[in-house]
Scaffold this motif. Structure first.
Motif: not given
Ligand code: PLP
Length: 397
Positions: A104-106, A239-241, A249-251
């Motif tokens: 999701t970060q990307e 998918f991280s959480k 590393r997938i979103g």
């Molecule tokens: N958005 C929020 C609100 C988050 O808390 C995080 C990670 O802690 C992310 C995005 C990034 O998650 P990802 O691991 O999918 O890059």
């Protein structure tokens, strides 16, 4: 010829942007230190389900080791569109409305770099996930905080948003359930935000990465499901959480097709495509069994109640967390600021907890608690915090 030391050379060459971005950037504290209890983590402590691991292994055996379609493999995009229809009431065309990302970060980076010019402004409800500030800065833009308060569980007030819209405002970010507060925005608040976004012609970014983490019967609502917002909302998720897949590393991004087309060259410039093995693992996550998560959620809820009981016993206040896996705790009654409270806990009580100071002075007296801590460690950590709070108050009296 003068020989500059390495540090001097780096400092001389550093871009203004990198200088700004590094302000408040935390030092990585992932090296385990014996006897330390970490109470602030954002990484789920549950293992990745076995069927997802198996799918990743199969993907290797099947030699899915090349670039994929830039937007992601069609199977995964279809599964994402099905999930969004089923869980979120969104109508997304898998061929044109989904972009699979490297976390999701990307997705956040892609959005900032696609839509923000230097000087542009993007609004977010504060306190917020600090990464957004850095992502806006990397695009040369400014993240504008919209204050919320502990007293009403950090609900977003559309009037506060309206007061901060300028000619440079392009977008509004809503993170619900929220990191770091655990707030879930009520439907009425979202409806007012939706009306405002249309009236002021803003893009809406809905970060729904914690959507499955809701407690006490609270409901999560997807902003893109509001008909008036469907043509201007970018939904991001990962998918991280939910699936404990942080290392994969997938979103993904789901948005109207013209938005996806606009973002694709930027995404290509960053990573070309999301990791192939992780895409196949994510497909297994979405199409495999889901019931196992009920037990996981029940355990997070047990920890949430442990946290609240402990904080009530200590006389520390917090916004009542109804989602995600965090609590935002006000430590002002100890007489310490958040950073000072965190430092004393780390040095004298061997407890690691993050403070809200980097977000802004008004959050200086807050720390973030996490539910992603095994129950017994959490209990032991909270006992240490209780002892510390008593001592801090005694020292103050
Ligand atoms: N958005 C929020 C609100 C988050 O808390 C995080 C990670 O802690 C992310 C995005 C990034 O998650 P990802 O691991 O999918 O890059």
């Amino acid at each position: 010829m003068t020989h500059l030391t390495h540090t001097t050379l780096v400092e001389r060459m550093l871009s203004h942007r990198a200088r700004e971005v590094r302000q408040g950037f935390p030092r990585q504290t992932s090296i385990p230190m014996s006897g330390m209890i970490t109470l602030s983590t954002g990484t789920p402590d549950f293992p990745t389900p076995a069927h997802i691991i198996d799918a990743a292994k199969r993907a290797l055996d099947d030699r899915h080791t090349t670039y994929t379609e830039w937007v992601g493999i069609p199977e995964l995009r279809r599964a994402i569109a099905d999930k969004l229809a089923r869980d979120n009431h969104l109508t997304i065309t898998p061929d044109t409305g989904v972009l699979v990302t490297t976390g999701t970060q990307e997705a956040i980076q892609v959005i900032c770099k696609t839509f923000l010019d230097p000087g542009d402004e993007i609004l977010i409800h504060a306190p917020y996930y600090d990464e957004y500030r850095r992502d806006a800065l990397i695009a040369g833009a400014r993240l504008i905080p919209v204050p919320t308060g502990e007293a009403d569980n950090f609900a977003v007030d559309a009037k506060e948003i309206a007061a901060r819209i300028t000619a440079r405002t392009k977008a509004l970010i809503v993170i619900s359930p929220s990191n770091p507060t655990g707030a879930v925005q009520p439907r009425a608040a979202l409806e007012r935000i939706a009306a405002l976004a249309v009236e002021r012609d803003l893009i809406v970014v809905a970060d729904e990465i914690y959507e499955k983490f809701v407690y006490e019967g609270t409901r999560h609502h997807s902003l893109a499901s509001f008909p008036m917002l469907s043509d201007r909302t970018i939904t991001i998720n990962g998918f991280s959480k939910h699936y404990s897949m942080t290392g994969f590393r997938i979103g993904y991004i789901a948005a109207p097709p013209d938005f996806i087309q606009a973002m694709l060259p930027v995404k290509h410039g960053m990573t070309i495509c999301a990791p192939s093995i992780s895409q196949w693992a994510a497909l297994a996550a979405l199409t495999g069994p889901q019931e196992w998560f009920e037990e996981v959620l029940a355990e997070y809820d047990r920890r949430r109640r442990l946290w609240m009981d402990a904080l009530n016993g200590m006389g520390l206040t917090y916004g009542h967390p109804q989602g995600a896996y965090y609590l935002y705790v006000n430590v002002s009654s100890t007489g310490l600021t958040g950073p000072e409270f965190a430092r004393r806990l780390r040095e004298d009580y061997r407890v690691i907890i993050g403070s809200g100071g980097s977000i802004g002075p008004e959050w200086e007296t807050y720390v973030r608690g996490s539910l992603a801590v095994p129950f017994e460690s959490l209990r032991a950590g909270l006992e240490r915090v209780a002892e510390a709070v008593t001592r801090f108050r005694q020292a103050r009296a």
